[in-house]
Design a protein around this motif. Sequence first.
Motif, PDB file in Angstrom:
ATOM      1  N   UNK A 153       0.825  -1.212   0.000  1.00  0.00           N
ATOM      2  CA  UNK A 153       0.000   0.000   0.000  1.00  0.00           C
ATOM      3  C   UNK A 153       0.859   1.263   0.000  1.00  0.00           C
ATOM      4  N   UNK A 154       1.973   1.192   0.740  1.00  0.00           N
ATOM      5  CA  UNK A 154       2.880   2.348   0.754  1.00  0.00           C
ATOM      6  C   UNK A 154       3.422   2.610  -0.644  1.00  0.00           C
ATOM      7  N   UNK A 175       1.989   1.771  -3.465  1.00  0.00           N
ATOM      8  CA  UNK A 175       0.889   2.302  -4.286  1.00  0.00           C
ATOM      9  C   UNK A 175       0.676   3.789  -4.004  1.00  0.00           C
ATOM     10  N   UNK A 176       0.731   4.130  -2.700  1.00  0.00           N
ATOM     11  CA  UNK A 176       0.523   5.547  -2.332  1.00  0.00           C
ATOM     12  C   UNK A 176       1.616   6.421  -2.959  1.00  0.00           C
ATOM     13  N   UNK A 201       0.955   6.912  -6.577  1.00  0.00           N
ATOM     14  CA  UNK A 201      -0.139   7.870  -6.791  1.00  0.00           C
ATOM     15  C   UNK A 201       0.329   9.294  -6.520  1.00  0.00           C
ATOM     16  N   UNK A 202       1.168   9.452  -5.497  1.00  0.00           N
ATOM     17  CA  UNK A 202       1.686  10.798  -5.197  1.00  0.00           C
ATOM     18  C   UNK A 202       2.517  11.327  -6.358  1.00  0.00           C
ATOM     19  N   UNK A 256       2.176  10.429  -9.520  1.00  0.00           N
ATOM     20  CA  UNK A 256       1.230  10.742 -10.602  1.00  0.00           C
ATOM     21  C   UNK A 256       0.581  12.100 -10.367  1.00  0.00           C
ATOM     22  N   UNK A 257       0.192  12.312  -9.120  1.00  0.00           N
ATOM     23  CA  UNK A 257      -0.487  13.559  -8.774  1.00  0.00           C
ATOM     24  C   UNK A 257       0.436  14.750  -9.006  1.00  0.00           C
ATOM     25  N   UNK A 301       0.630  15.399 -12.655  1.00  0.00           N
ATOM     26  CA  UNK A 301      -0.618  15.997 -13.163  1.00  0.00           C
ATOM     27  C   UNK A 301      -0.718  17.461 -12.743  1.00  0.00           C
ATOM     28  N   UNK A 302      -0.264  17.759 -11.536  1.00  0.00           N
ATOM     29  CA  UNK A 302      -0.312  19.148 -11.086  1.00  0.00           C
ATOM     30  C   UNK A 302       0.578  20.022 -11.968  1.00  0.00           C
ATOM     31  N   UNK A 334       1.331  19.349 -15.048  1.00  0.00           N
ATOM     32  CA  UNK A 334       0.652  19.404 -16.343  1.00  0.00           C
ATOM     33  C   UNK A 334      -0.447  20.476 -16.330  1.00  0.00           C
ATOM     34  N   UNK A 335      -1.206  20.486 -15.240  1.00  0.00           N
ATOM     35  CA  UNK A 335      -2.295  21.459 -15.117  1.00  0.00           C
ATOM     36  C   UNK A 335      -1.743  22.885 -15.139  1.00  0.00           C
ATOM     37  N   UNK A 370       0.936  23.933 -16.486  1.00  0.00           N
ATOM     38  CA  UNK A 370       1.402  24.251 -17.834  1.00  0.00           C
ATOM     39  C   UNK A 370       0.216  24.615 -18.745  1.00  0.00           C
ATOM     40  N   UNK A 371      -0.850  23.825 -18.642  1.00  0.00           N
ATOM     41  CA  UNK A 371      -2.047  24.120 -19.453  1.00  0.00           C
ATOM     42  C   UNK A 371      -2.619  25.496 -19.085  1.00  0.00           C
ATOM     43  N   UNK A 372      -2.631  25.805 -17.799  1.00  0.00           N
ATOM     44  CA  UNK A 372      -3.185  27.099 -17.364  1.00  0.00           C
ATOM     45  C   UNK A 372      -2.325  28.250 -17.887  1.00  0.00           C
ATOM     46  N   UNK A 431      -3.189   4.046   5.381  1.00  0.00           N
ATOM     47  CA  UNK A 431      -2.719   4.069   3.988  1.00  0.00           C
ATOM     48  C   UNK A 431      -3.898   4.001   3.024  1.00  0.00           C
ATOM     49  N   UNK A 446      -4.808   6.589   0.166  1.00  0.00           N
ATOM     50  CA  UNK A 446      -4.883   6.176  -1.243  1.00  0.00           C
ATOM     51  C   UNK A 446      -6.215   6.609  -1.855  1.00  0.00           C
ATOM     52  N   UNK A 462      -6.711  12.824  -7.944  1.00  0.00           N
ATOM     53  CA  UNK A 462      -6.297  12.587  -9.342  1.00  0.00           C
ATOM     54  C   UNK A 462      -7.479  12.772 -10.293  1.00  0.00           C
ATOM     55  N   UNK A 465      -8.163  16.466 -10.604  1.00  0.00           N
ATOM     56  CA  UNK A 465      -7.163  17.188 -11.412  1.00  0.00           C
ATOM     57  C   UNK A 465      -7.322  16.840 -12.895  1.00  0.00           C
ATOM     58  N   UNK A 468      -7.862  19.537 -15.811  1.00  0.00           N
ATOM     59  CA  UNK A 468      -7.016  19.590 -17.021  1.00  0.00           C
ATOM     60  C   UNK A 468      -7.895  19.589 -18.275  1.00  0.00           C
ATOM     61  N   UNK A 510      -9.459  22.975 -18.767  1.00  0.00           N
ATOM     62  CA  UNK A 510      -8.519  24.010 -19.252  1.00  0.00           C
ATOM     63  C   UNK A 510      -8.206  23.784 -20.735  1.00  0.00           C
TER      64      UNK A 510
END
Lengths: 91, 249
Positions: free
Chosen positions: A54-55, A57-58, A61-62, A64-65, A68-69, A71-72, A74-76, B63, B67, B74, B77, B81, B84
């Motif tokens: 799980x750690x 996976x977390x 995900x962090x 990825x986030x 994405x932030x 990316x956002x 840049x788009x803005x 956890x 998650x 996600x 966001x 995206x 935008x």
Amino acid sequence: MDTLRKVFRYVVIGSCVMAFGFSGCTKKPNQEELTKLEEARSAAESAERKLAELKQERMSLENQLSQKEGELKEHEAERDDLKEKMEQQKK
Amino acid sequence: MRLYKIIVLCCCLFSFSAFGADPVWRYQENPQEYDTMTMESYEIALANALQREKVAKEQIAQEQAQIEALKQRLLDIDARIAAVIKEKYDILGITEQDVIDAEAEIASIRRELELLLGLTPDELLKRKSDIDRQEARIAALKRKPVSYLWRIRDQIIDLENLLARVKANLPDKLSQYTVRLIPDRRDCLYRIAEYPEIYSDPAQWPKIYRGNKSLIDGSYDRYVKKVPAPKYSKAEDLIFPGQVLDIPR
């Protein structure tokens, strides 16, 4: 001589009793208890393994986030730039 | 005699208890642990295992909650995206299809330019019209609103760099020349040899004639057959607009 024999006898008996007490007669867990211990240990290990997954996976995900932030943002920035350009063209 | 009996009895008891029959169940991982485990150490080990499991389960719950929260963020966001991107398209008055088309066009131009980049200078010169065509395609792409998008803009810059590399491969001097129809200054071998991109030297015109003898003589023969009183007496004096002459180097 009798006294010496008595002392010798007590020493021998005492030694035997001590040997008996320290080695064999100490209480040990039985099979059922050991099985229980084994189960408790494997349950703990299983939970720890799942926790590690799980750690992982977390963390993924962090990441990825975070991407994405970026990316956002840049788009803005691009959107604002386009707005500005189009307004300038209109003028 | 009694003393010996006691000693023997004690030894038997000791042996039985300390080196008795093998236990029925052993630990797979650490069999020695079983041999030495007392009730007290068993209880400590059990408590430790239970505690480990409890702590791990508590952390698992934390956890899992984190998650779930991350997954939700996600999704949020992604939606932002998408919104935008739509705003950008609306500003430019384009659709996603325009972007797809522009990218397809860019890919096609890139393929063509890469192909041209692999040619020798002389081959490249023969394909000069292809270079001009790709340049025109790039220019047309730049005029479209979709080219304002950073992604497209960057790709167009790449194409322009590629085009510059292709052009840099062109030879300095032409290896072929197409005879032109210039009203005031009619093309002839002498004048063609004089052009800077040919020889910059009119005296070198015979080189052009020798390099294109069959072409020039052939057209002259046809001319002589068609015209009853030919104005030109020598084949090298007569070339026709549209004739492609090789320029020997």
